[in-house]
Design a protein around this motif. Structure first.
Motif, PDB file in Angstrom:
ATOM      1  N   LEU A  35      -3.624 -36.922   6.519  1.00 64.12           N
ATOM      2  CA  LEU A  35      -2.177 -36.751   6.580  1.00 64.12           C
ATOM      3  C   LEU A  35      -1.767 -36.204   7.938  1.00 64.12           C
ATOM      4  O   LEU A  35      -0.663 -36.469   8.421  1.00 64.12           O
ATOM      5  N   ARG A  36      -2.648 -35.451   8.572  1.00 60.29           N
ATOM      6  CA  ARG A  36      -2.344 -34.970   9.918  1.00 60.29           C
ATOM      7  C   ARG A  36      -2.181 -36.153  10.883  1.00 60.29           C
ATOM      8  O   ARG A  36      -1.237 -36.206  11.669  1.00 60.29           O
ATOM      9  N   ASP A  37      -3.102 -37.097  10.805  1.00 65.26           N
ATOM     10  CA  ASP A  37      -3.016 -38.283  11.665  1.00 65.26           C
ATOM     11  C   ASP A  37      -1.695 -39.014  11.440  1.00 65.26           C
ATOM     12  O   ASP A  37      -0.993 -39.374  12.384  1.00 65.26           O
ATOM     13  N   ILE A  38      -1.404 -39.241  10.176  1.00 62.10           N
ATOM     14  CA  ILE A  38      -0.193 -39.991   9.835  1.00 62.10           C
ATOM     15  C   ILE A  38       1.040 -39.261  10.331  1.00 62.10           C
ATOM     16  O   ILE A  38       1.919 -39.841  10.965  1.00 62.10           O
ATOM     17  N   ALA A  39       1.080 -37.960  10.036  1.00 62.42           N
ATOM     18  CA  ALA A  39       2.221 -37.163  10.471  1.00 62.42           C
ATOM     19  C   ALA A  39       2.343 -37.206  11.997  1.00 62.42           C
ATOM     20  O   ALA A  39       3.428 -37.400  12.548  1.00 62.42           O
ATOM     21  N   ASP A  40       1.231 -37.057  12.648  1.00 64.23           N
ATOM     22  CA  ASP A  40       1.227 -37.068  14.110  1.00 64.23           C
ATOM     23  C   ASP A  40       1.813 -38.377  14.631  1.00 64.23           C
ATOM     24  O   ASP A  40       2.684 -38.379  15.515  1.00 64.23           O
ATOM     25  N   SER A  41       1.376 -39.471  14.065  1.00 65.12           N
ATOM     26  CA  SER A  41       1.841 -40.782  14.508  1.00 65.12           C
ATOM     27  C   SER A  41       3.309 -41.004  14.149  1.00 65.12           C
ATOM     28  O   SER A  41       3.960 -41.909  14.677  1.00 65.12           O
ATOM     29  N   ALA A  42       3.850 -40.181  13.248  1.00 63.20           N
ATOM     30  CA  ALA A  42       5.269 -40.282  12.897  1.00 63.20           C
ATOM     31  C   ALA A  42       6.058 -39.133  13.519  1.00 63.20           C
ATOM     32  O   ALA A  42       7.202 -38.863  13.128  1.00 63.20           O
ATOM     33  N   ASP A  43       5.453 -38.430  14.468  1.00 67.28           N
ATOM     34  CA  ASP A  43       6.102 -37.338  15.196  1.00 67.28           C
ATOM     35  C   ASP A  43       6.575 -36.205  14.301  1.00 67.28           C
ATOM     36  O   ASP A  43       7.710 -35.727  14.428  1.00 67.28           O
ATOM     37  N   MET A  44       5.709 -35.793  13.408  1.00 66.26           N
ATOM     38  CA  MET A  44       6.049 -34.601  12.629  1.00 66.26           C
ATOM     39  C   MET A  44       4.778 -33.847  12.253  1.00 66.26           C
ATOM     40  O   MET A  44       3.677 -34.243  12.635  1.00 66.26           O
ATOM     41  N   GLN A  45       4.944 -32.764  11.508  1.00 67.75           N
ATOM     42  CA  GLN A  45       3.804 -31.980  11.070  1.00 67.75           C
ATOM     43  C   GLN A  45       3.392 -32.399   9.666  1.00 67.75           C
ATOM     44  O   GLN A  45       4.215 -32.870   8.881  1.00 67.75           O
ATOM     45  N   ALA A  46       2.125 -32.187   9.364  1.00 63.97           N
ATOM     46  CA  ALA A  46       1.582 -32.669   8.094  1.00 63.97           C
ATOM     47  C   ALA A  46       2.397 -32.176   6.895  1.00 63.97           C
ATOM     48  O   ALA A  46       2.700 -32.942   5.978  1.00 63.97           O
ATOM     49  N   GLY A  47       2.738 -30.904   6.915  1.00 73.76           N
ATOM     50  CA  GLY A  47       3.466 -30.353   5.782  1.00 73.76           C
ATOM     51  C   GLY A  47       4.795 -31.035   5.524  1.00 73.76           C
ATOM     52  O   GLY A  47       5.240 -31.146   4.378  1.00 73.76           O
ATOM     53  N   SER A  48       5.414 -31.511   6.596  1.00 73.47           N
ATOM     54  CA  SER A  48       6.739 -32.111   6.470  1.00 73.47           C
ATOM     55  C   SER A  48       6.723 -33.425   5.692  1.00 73.47           C
ATOM     56  O   SER A  48       7.740 -33.857   5.160  1.00 73.47           O
ATOM     57  N   LEU A  49       5.581 -34.043   5.644  1.00 74.38           N
ATOM     58  CA  LEU A  49       5.483 -35.310   4.912  1.00 74.38           C
ATOM     59  C   LEU A  49       5.897 -35.120   3.455  1.00 74.38           C
ATOM     60  O   LEU A  49       6.431 -36.045   2.827  1.00 74.38           O
ATOM     61  N   TYR A  50       5.607 -33.937   2.942  1.00 78.52           N
ATOM     62  CA  TYR A  50       5.817 -33.714   1.516  1.00 78.52           C
ATOM     63  C   TYR A  50       7.296 -33.649   1.135  1.00 78.52           C
ATOM     64  O   TYR A  50       7.622 -33.648  -0.035  1.00 78.52           O
ATOM     65  N   TYR A  51       8.137 -33.590   2.133  1.00 80.11           N
ATOM     66  CA  TYR A  51       9.556 -33.715   1.804  1.00 80.11           C
ATOM     67  C   TYR A  51       9.866 -35.154   1.394  1.00 80.11           C
ATOM     68  O   TYR A  51      10.732 -35.408   0.561  1.00 80.11           O
ATOM     69  N   HIS A  52       9.147 -36.121   1.958  1.00 79.41           N
ATOM     70  CA  HIS A  52       9.438 -37.542   1.719  1.00 79.41           C
ATOM     71  C   HIS A  52       8.548 -38.161   0.643  1.00 79.41           C
ATOM     72  O   HIS A  52       8.967 -39.092  -0.035  1.00 79.41           O
ATOM     73  N   PHE A  53       7.333 -37.646   0.533  1.00 80.05           N
ATOM     74  CA  PHE A  53       6.411 -38.205  -0.471  1.00 80.05           C
ATOM     75  C   PHE A  53       5.707 -37.070  -1.213  1.00 80.05           C
ATOM     76  O   PHE A  53       5.373 -36.049  -0.629  1.00 80.05           O
ATOM     77  N   ASP A  54       5.481 -37.286  -2.485  1.00 79.29           N
ATOM     78  CA  ASP A  54       4.901 -36.234  -3.318  1.00 79.29           C
ATOM     79  C   ASP A  54       3.447 -35.935  -2.974  1.00 79.29           C
ATOM     80  O   ASP A  54       2.977 -34.820  -3.189  1.00 79.29           O
ATOM     81  N   SER A  55       2.722 -36.937  -2.520  1.00 76.91           N
ATOM     82  CA  SER A  55       1.287 -36.760  -2.307  1.00 76.91           C
ATOM     83  C   SER A  55       0.769 -37.898  -1.443  1.00 76.91           C
ATOM     84  O   SER A  55       1.472 -38.858  -1.164  1.00 76.91           O
ATOM     85  N   LYS A  56      -0.476 -37.772  -1.038  1.00 74.66           N
ATOM     86  CA  LYS A  56      -1.108 -38.850  -0.286  1.00 74.66           C
ATOM     87  C   LYS A  56      -1.165 -40.122  -1.143  1.00 74.66           C
ATOM     88  O   LYS A  56      -0.916 -41.226  -0.654  1.00 74.66           O
ATOM     89  N   GLU A  57      -1.481 -39.947  -2.411  1.00 76.58           N
ATOM     90  CA  GLU A  57      -1.516 -41.100  -3.316  1.00 76.58           C
ATOM     91  C   GLU A  57      -0.178 -41.822  -3.337  1.00 76.58           C
ATOM     92  O   GLU A  57      -0.118 -43.056  -3.257  1.00 76.58           O
ATOM     93  N   ALA A  58       0.882 -41.057  -3.464  1.00 74.31           N
ATOM     94  CA  ALA A  58       2.210 -41.665  -3.555  1.00 74.31           C
ATOM     95  C   ALA A  58       2.528 -42.440  -2.283  1.00 74.31           C
ATOM     96  O   ALA A  58       3.124 -43.529  -2.326  1.00 74.31           O
ATOM     97  N   LEU A  59       2.106 -41.880  -1.156  1.00 75.99           N
ATOM     98  CA  LEU A  59       2.327 -42.560   0.122  1.00 75.99           C
ATOM     99  C   LEU A  59       1.565 -43.888   0.153  1.00 75.99           C
ATOM    100  O   LEU A  59       2.099 -44.940   0.539  1.00 75.99           O
ATOM    101  N   ALA A  60       0.325 -43.844  -0.294  1.00 78.57           N
ATOM    102  CA  ALA A  60      -0.478 -45.075  -0.324  1.00 78.57           C
ATOM    103  C   ALA A  60       0.149 -46.098  -1.260  1.00 78.57           C
ATOM    104  O   ALA A  60       0.215 -47.298  -0.951  1.00 78.57           O
ATOM    105  N   GLU A  61       0.637 -45.636  -2.398  1.00 75.05           N
ATOM    106  CA  GLU A  61       1.224 -46.574  -3.348  1.00 75.05           C
ATOM    107  C   GLU A  61       2.469 -47.235  -2.764  1.00 75.05           C
ATOM    108  O   GLU A  61       2.700 -48.438  -2.968  1.00 75.05           O
ATOM    109  N   ALA A  62       3.240 -46.463  -2.032  1.00 73.76           N
ATOM    110  CA  ALA A  62       4.443 -47.038  -1.413  1.00 73.76           C
ATOM    111  C   ALA A  62       4.065 -48.121  -0.409  1.00 73.76           C
ATOM    112  O   ALA A  62       4.698 -49.178  -0.339  1.00 73.76           O
ATOM    113  N   VAL A  63       3.016 -47.861   0.354  1.00 71.89           N
ATOM    114  CA  VAL A  63       2.552 -48.867   1.317  1.00 71.89           C
ATOM    115  C   VAL A  63       2.088 -50.127   0.593  1.00 71.89           C
ATOM    116  O   VAL A  63       2.448 -51.249   0.957  1.00 71.89           O
ATOM    117  N   MET A  64       1.328 -49.942  -0.469  1.00 76.26           N
ATOM    118  CA  MET A  64       0.788 -51.103  -1.184  1.00 76.26           C
ATOM    119  C   MET A  64       1.894 -51.885  -1.890  1.00 76.26           C
ATOM    120  O   MET A  64       1.850 -53.122  -1.947  1.00 76.26           O
TER     121      MET A  64
END
Lengths: 216, 216
Positions: A35-64
DNA sequence: GTCTATAGGTTGATAGAC
DNA sequence: GTCTATCAACCTATAGAC
């Protein structure tokens, strides 16, 4: 009603995250993408991702989800562009063209989706397989149509045929190079081979004659 | 001289570890397979693995080496069984048969190898790609032979054709079920489609006639 | 909405006893 | 050859300030 997708700031950054995730998942798979890599590539911090997605799984499901939907839309769009008089085999070629175009152009989502198939936790994988099977049934119908129209010899197992051909499509991101044949031409070659085979007509009938003579 | 492979105790447990690793890598991919899991499945402790392999990477590379070698041997064995008078297209079908048989029977090694392609660290992935390309050249030669013999219409891009067909093979573990068509029959269907296409002869020539008339 | 800080867990790898 | 014990690094996820 008041929020069209992609217009609020939140929606826009959510999309940015989604693209970053697709890119990472494509490159490194599910487990090895942090999640650090992903956040970094989206110009934010890892923790901030959780405002948009509940979990790593949820993020993967959205992509799929975006991945299968995109492939399906691309395929159906090409079919509809044919108009109502197209024969089933022309429709199959059109589906290949759209499918392959999506697979090789919008590659991050499509390829990430294929690669994550066996890496995601059971819960989302099972849900995803259902969606993928729906796409599979769409192709199955096209092939049934073709056979009903007398365009496919009965010696063929339709389901095996379909999966072999879908495999040819799904594997293409592994070897495709932009400087060789473009996706449309690839789809055309695959469809040609499927319809008529690769052999010249005279040799093909000669081969059959030979086999008959050998048999008698 | 004194140690035939697989005879010393060390060699035998090394093989046990290798099989356990192939199974784990197949099921969960490279990153998500922990050495503890692998060791557990091979009835030992994680630390003990390091007596047999230098690192997780080395273990993965050993699995992948066995995977490509196995597929290649299976393919060439079927070709040699044909005898010296086989024509190039028969050889290709034989290669498909052997390749597919290995892919679907010795599934752990073959599938693990395919799935780890993009998950392993660069160092071993680059080495592995070279070995895989050697296998690719083996197929490329078969297709060149077929074209030189006048068995492939010149409109086809040989390299695209080859990769599409290899894709059909490589994707098969994703959907194969033992209770449907056996590997040999799958290879036969694929080869039939490749050679003659799926269309009945009368419809196929009718289709060509139609296109010619439309064009004139 | 995004940040920082950190809890809690797992991982690959090493060291040394047996 | 295999074990136990352990280290340092990394991970996902959460909490609370801003």
């Amino acid at each position: 009603m008041s929020e069209e997708p992609g217009n609020t700031k939140s929606e826009r950054t959510r999309l940015r995250v989604l693209h970053a995730a697709a890119k990472a998942f494509r490159q490194n798979g599910y487990a090895a993408s942090s999640l650090r890599d992903i956040a970094d590539s989206a110009d934010m911090q890892a923790g901030s991702l959780y405002y948009h997605f509940d979990s790593k799984e949820a993020l993967a499901e959205a992509v799929m989800d975006a991945g299968v939907l995109g492939a399906r839309h691309a395929a159906t769009a090409e079919i509809e562009a044919l108009g109502p008089n197209a024969n089933p085999l022309e429709k199959i070629e059109a589906a290949f063209r759209g499918h392959l175009g999506y697979l090789l152009d919008e590659a991050d989502f499509a390829v990430a989706t294929l690669r994550m198939l066996h890496q995601t936790p059971d819960a989302i994988r099972l849900r995803h397989l259902r969606k993928q099977r729906a796409f599979g049934r769409f192709y199955a119908q096209l092939f049934e149509e073709a056979r009903s129209a007398g365009l496919v010899r009965p010696e063929f197992d339709l389901s095996a045929l379909r999966m072999l051909l879908l495999g040819a499509l799904n594997w293409s991101p592994e070897w495709f190079h932009e400087d060789r044949l473009p996706p449309e031409e690839l789809a055309r070659q695959l469809s040609r081979m499927m319809q008529h085979g690769v052999m010249p007509a005279n040799v093909a009938t000669f081969g059959r004659r030979q086999r008959k003579e050998r048999a008698s």
